[in-house]
Design a protein around this motif. Structure first.
Motif, PDB file in Angstrom:
ATOM      1  N   ALA A   1       0.998  -1.377  -0.091  1.00  0.00           N
ATOM      2  CA  ALA A   1      -0.110   0.073   0.429  1.00  0.00           C
ATOM      3  C   ALA A   1       0.940   1.402  -0.285  1.00  0.00           C
ATOM      4  CB  ALA A   1      -0.668   0.092   1.331  1.00  0.00           C
ATOM      5  N   GLY A   2       2.300   0.973   0.567  1.00  0.00           N
ATOM      6  CA  GLY A   2       2.310   2.704   0.716  1.00  0.00           C
ATOM      7  C   GLY A   2       3.636   2.809  -1.030  1.00  0.00           C
ATOM      8  N   ASP A   3       3.908   1.451  -1.380  1.00  0.00           N
ATOM      9  CA  ASP A   3       4.561   1.784  -3.320  1.00  0.00           C
ATOM     10  C   ASP A   3       3.187   2.460  -3.489  1.00  0.00           C
ATOM     11  OD1 ASP A   3       7.126   0.693  -2.133  1.00  0.00           O
ATOM     12  OD2 ASP A   3       5.928  -1.784  -2.483  1.00  0.00           O
ATOM     13  N   ALA A   4       1.931   1.425  -3.576  1.00  0.00           N
ATOM     14  CA  ALA A   4       0.918   2.283  -3.998  1.00  0.00           C
ATOM     15  C   ALA A   4       0.594   3.919  -4.123  1.00  0.00           C
ATOM     16  CB  ALA A   4      -0.948   1.629  -4.144  1.00  0.00           C
ATOM     17  N   LEU A   5       0.977   4.234  -2.463  1.00  0.00           N
ATOM     18  CA  LEU A   5       0.343   5.592  -2.293  1.00  0.00           C
ATOM     19  C   LEU A   5       1.176   6.565  -3.101  1.00  0.00           C
ATOM     20  CD1 LEU A   5      -0.336   8.062  -0.406  1.00  0.00           C
ATOM     21  CD2 LEU A   5       1.028   7.242   1.602  1.00  0.00           C
ATOM     22  N   HIS A   6       3.103   6.081  -3.223  1.00  0.00           N
ATOM     23  CA  HIS A   6       4.259   7.169  -3.404  1.00  0.00           C
ATOM     24  C   HIS A   6       3.682   7.018  -5.059  1.00  0.00           C
ATOM     25  CE1 HIS A   6       8.291   8.637  -4.125  1.00  0.00           C
ATOM     26  NE2 HIS A   6       8.526   8.053  -5.033  1.00  0.00           N
ATOM     27  N   GLU A   7       3.070   6.450  -6.163  1.00  0.00           N
ATOM     28  CA  GLU A   7       2.957   6.204  -6.989  1.00  0.00           C
ATOM     29  C   GLU A   7       1.411   7.719  -6.837  1.00  0.00           C
ATOM     30  OE1 GLU A   7       1.368   2.306  -8.323  1.00  0.00           O
ATOM     31  OE2 GLU A   7       3.494   1.618  -8.226  1.00  0.00           O
ATOM     32  N   LEU A   8       0.770   7.520  -6.716  1.00  0.00           N
ATOM     33  CA  LEU A   8      -0.392   9.222  -6.856  1.00  0.00           C
ATOM     34  C   LEU A   8       0.387   9.345  -5.661  1.00  0.00           C
ATOM     35  CD1 LEU A   8      -3.268   6.185  -4.907  1.00  0.00           C
ATOM     36  CD2 LEU A   8      -3.004   7.075  -7.519  1.00  0.00           C
ATOM     37  N   ALA A   9       0.985  10.206  -5.033  1.00  0.00           N
ATOM     38  CA  ALA A   9       2.207  11.684  -5.259  1.00  0.00           C
ATOM     39  C   ALA A   9       2.610  11.536  -5.805  1.00  0.00           C
ATOM     40  CB  ALA A   9       2.617  10.761  -3.469  1.00  0.00           C
ATOM     41  N   VAL A  10       3.182  10.742  -6.351  1.00  0.00           N
ATOM     42  CA  VAL A  10       3.957  10.829  -7.569  1.00  0.00           C
ATOM     43  C   VAL A  10       3.321  11.743  -8.911  1.00  0.00           C
ATOM     44  CG1 VAL A  10       5.794  10.082  -9.609  1.00  0.00           C
ATOM     45  CG2 VAL A  10       6.271   9.927  -6.554  1.00  0.00           C
ATOM     46  N   ALA A  11       2.184  11.416  -9.125  1.00  0.00           N
ATOM     47  CA  ALA A  11       1.300  11.320 -10.049  1.00  0.00           C
ATOM     48  C   ALA A  11       0.399  12.664  -9.983  1.00  0.00           C
ATOM     49  CB  ALA A  11       0.400  10.272 -10.511  1.00  0.00           C
ATOM     50  N   HIS A  12      -0.008  12.667  -8.482  1.00  0.00           N
ATOM     51  CA  HIS A  12      -1.249  14.220  -7.752  1.00  0.00           C
ATOM     52  C   HIS A  12       0.041  14.650  -6.860  1.00  0.00           C
ATOM     53  CE1 HIS A  12      -4.134  12.003 -10.674  1.00  0.00           C
ATOM     54  NE2 HIS A  12      -3.302  10.892  -9.331  1.00  0.00           N
ATOM     55  N   PRO A  13       1.587  15.847  -7.316  1.00  0.00           N
ATOM     56  CA  PRO A  13       1.446  16.235  -6.404  1.00  0.00           C
ATOM     57  C   PRO A  13       1.051  17.748  -5.439  1.00  0.00           C
ATOM     58  CG  PRO A  13       3.025  16.678  -8.657  1.00  0.00           C
ATOM     59  CD  PRO A  13       1.914  15.485  -8.308  1.00  0.00           C
ATOM     60  N   ASP A  14       0.316  17.813  -6.606  1.00  0.00           N
ATOM     61  CA  ASP A  14      -0.915  18.881  -5.998  1.00  0.00           C
ATOM     62  C   ASP A  14      -1.538  19.012  -5.214  1.00  0.00           C
ATOM     63  OD1 ASP A  14      -1.551  18.184  -8.478  1.00  0.00           O
ATOM     64  OD2 ASP A  14      -2.467  19.926  -8.795  1.00  0.00           O
ATOM     65  N   ARG A  15      -1.922  17.436  -5.022  1.00  0.00           N
ATOM     66  CA  ARG A  15      -2.691  17.290  -4.241  1.00  0.00           C
ATOM     67  C   ARG A  15      -2.634  15.951  -3.371  1.00  0.00           C
ATOM     68  NH1 ARG A  15      -7.989  17.549  -7.049  1.00  0.00           N
ATOM     69  NH2 ARG A  15      -8.833  17.669  -4.749  1.00  0.00           N
ATOM     70  N   VAL A  16      -2.125  15.170  -3.741  1.00  0.00           N
ATOM     71  CA  VAL A  16      -2.034  14.039  -2.086  1.00  0.00           C
ATOM     72  C   VAL A  16      -0.686  14.713  -2.129  1.00  0.00           C
ATOM     73  CG1 VAL A  16      -1.481  11.817  -2.355  1.00  0.00           C
ATOM     74  CG2 VAL A  16      -2.839  11.871  -3.730  1.00  0.00           C
ATOM     75  N   VAL A  17      -0.088  13.923  -0.226  1.00  0.00           N
ATOM     76  CA  VAL A  17       0.643  14.274   0.550  1.00  0.00           C
ATOM     77  C   VAL A  17       1.112  12.908   0.970  1.00  0.00           C
ATOM     78  CG1 VAL A  17       1.597  15.148   2.983  1.00  0.00           C
ATOM     79  CG2 VAL A  17      -0.051  16.698   1.700  1.00  0.00           C
ATOM     80  N   GLU A  18       2.575  12.501   0.865  1.00  0.00           N
ATOM     81  CA  GLU A  18       2.481  11.463   1.555  1.00  0.00           C
ATOM     82  C   GLU A  18       3.502  10.934   2.601  1.00  0.00           C
ATOM     83  OE1 GLU A  18       5.272   8.603  -1.035  1.00  0.00           O
ATOM     84  OE2 GLU A  18       5.304  10.307  -2.437  1.00  0.00           O
ATOM     85  N   LEU A  19       3.184  10.057   3.766  1.00  0.00           N
ATOM     86  CA  LEU A  19       3.551  10.447   4.541  1.00  0.00           C
ATOM     87  C   LEU A  19       3.940   8.437   5.119  1.00  0.00           C
ATOM     88  CD1 LEU A  19       2.167  13.106   6.153  1.00  0.00           C
ATOM     89  CD2 LEU A  19       3.952  12.760   6.013  1.00  0.00           C
ATOM     90  N   HIS A  20       4.771   7.712   5.694  1.00  0.00           N
ATOM     91  CA  HIS A  20       5.351   6.899   5.947  1.00  0.00           C
ATOM     92  C   HIS A  20       5.765   6.196   7.005  1.00  0.00           C
ATOM     93  CE1 HIS A  20       5.096   6.136   1.225  1.00  0.00           C
ATOM     94  NE2 HIS A  20       4.938   7.551   1.197  1.00  0.00           N
ATOM     95  N   LEU A  21       5.761   5.274   7.659  1.00  0.00           N
ATOM     96  CA  LEU A  21       6.289   5.100   8.750  1.00  0.00           C
ATOM     97  C   LEU A  21       7.156   3.724   8.393  1.00  0.00           C
ATOM     98  CD1 LEU A  21       3.546   5.357  11.692  1.00  0.00           C
ATOM     99  CD2 LEU A  21       5.643   6.306  11.062  1.00  0.00           C
TER     100      LEU A  21
END
Length: 175
Positions: free
Chosen positions: A61-81
């Motif tokens: 899920a973290g990998d999927a989140l990173h892909e989405l954040a890269v695709a939508h940098p103006d909308r999605v902020v990703e934070l990872h533990l």
């Protein structure tokens, strides 16, 4: 996880002057996360940010989140533990505490919008007497000693169901 609130302060520079932020937890289910965020991008107003806390890259899920954040940098902020197991409550509280927006929207990744459900929630909060608004509310069953709830229609309710709800930041100290 004592540093969780400090880690999440990263949201502040990205959130800017947004009126609202949708806070999501990624605890697995990468396909659900993709569907949820894609639907938010398609249907939520552009001034609404999306902050996602990945709790240990469960099932990718973290990998999927990173892909989405890269695709939508103006909308999605990703934070990872790096580790899973932070717990839903502490993770939600940290996301909420780090969000500078006037309205924090709690949403479960199993919720997939097929239209703009965010604007009506924000409109409900235009009324200064409203502390929170959601897609569904319930009232306590007093005959069952408050151990259960029953569906409620529109209007004032005892509880909002957590699949999708917006909370006014100024009301949080009282809550």
């Amino acid at each position: 996880y004592a540093d969780l609130p400090a880690l999440l302060r990263e949201i502040q520079p990205t959130a800017g002057d947004r009126r609202a932020t949708v806070g999501l937890l990624a605890e697995g289910w990468p396909d659900d996360l993709r569907r949820c965020i894609d639907a938010l991008i398609a249907h939520a107003p552009a001034e609404v940010g999306i902050a996602v806390l990945d709790l240990g890259n469960v099932d990718g899920a973290g990998d999927a989140l990173h892909e989405l954040a890269v695709a939508h940098p103006d909308r999605v902020v990703e934070l990872h533990l790096a580790q899973s197991g932070a717990g839903w409550g502490p993770a939600r509280a940290a996301l909420l505490a780090a969000d500078p927006a006037d309205v924090h929207i709690i949403m479960d990744i199993s919720t997939v919008l097929d239209g703009d459900a965010i604007t009506p929630l924000l409109a409900a909060l235009d009324d200064p007497t409203v502390a929170g608004a959601g897609w569904r509310g319930a009232n306590f069953d007093l005959d069952d000693a408050w151990r259960s709830v029953s569906d409620a229609g529109p209007g004032e309710v005892d509880v909002l169901l957590g699949y999708l709800m917006a909370v006014r930041r100024s009301a949080l100290p009282e809550a």
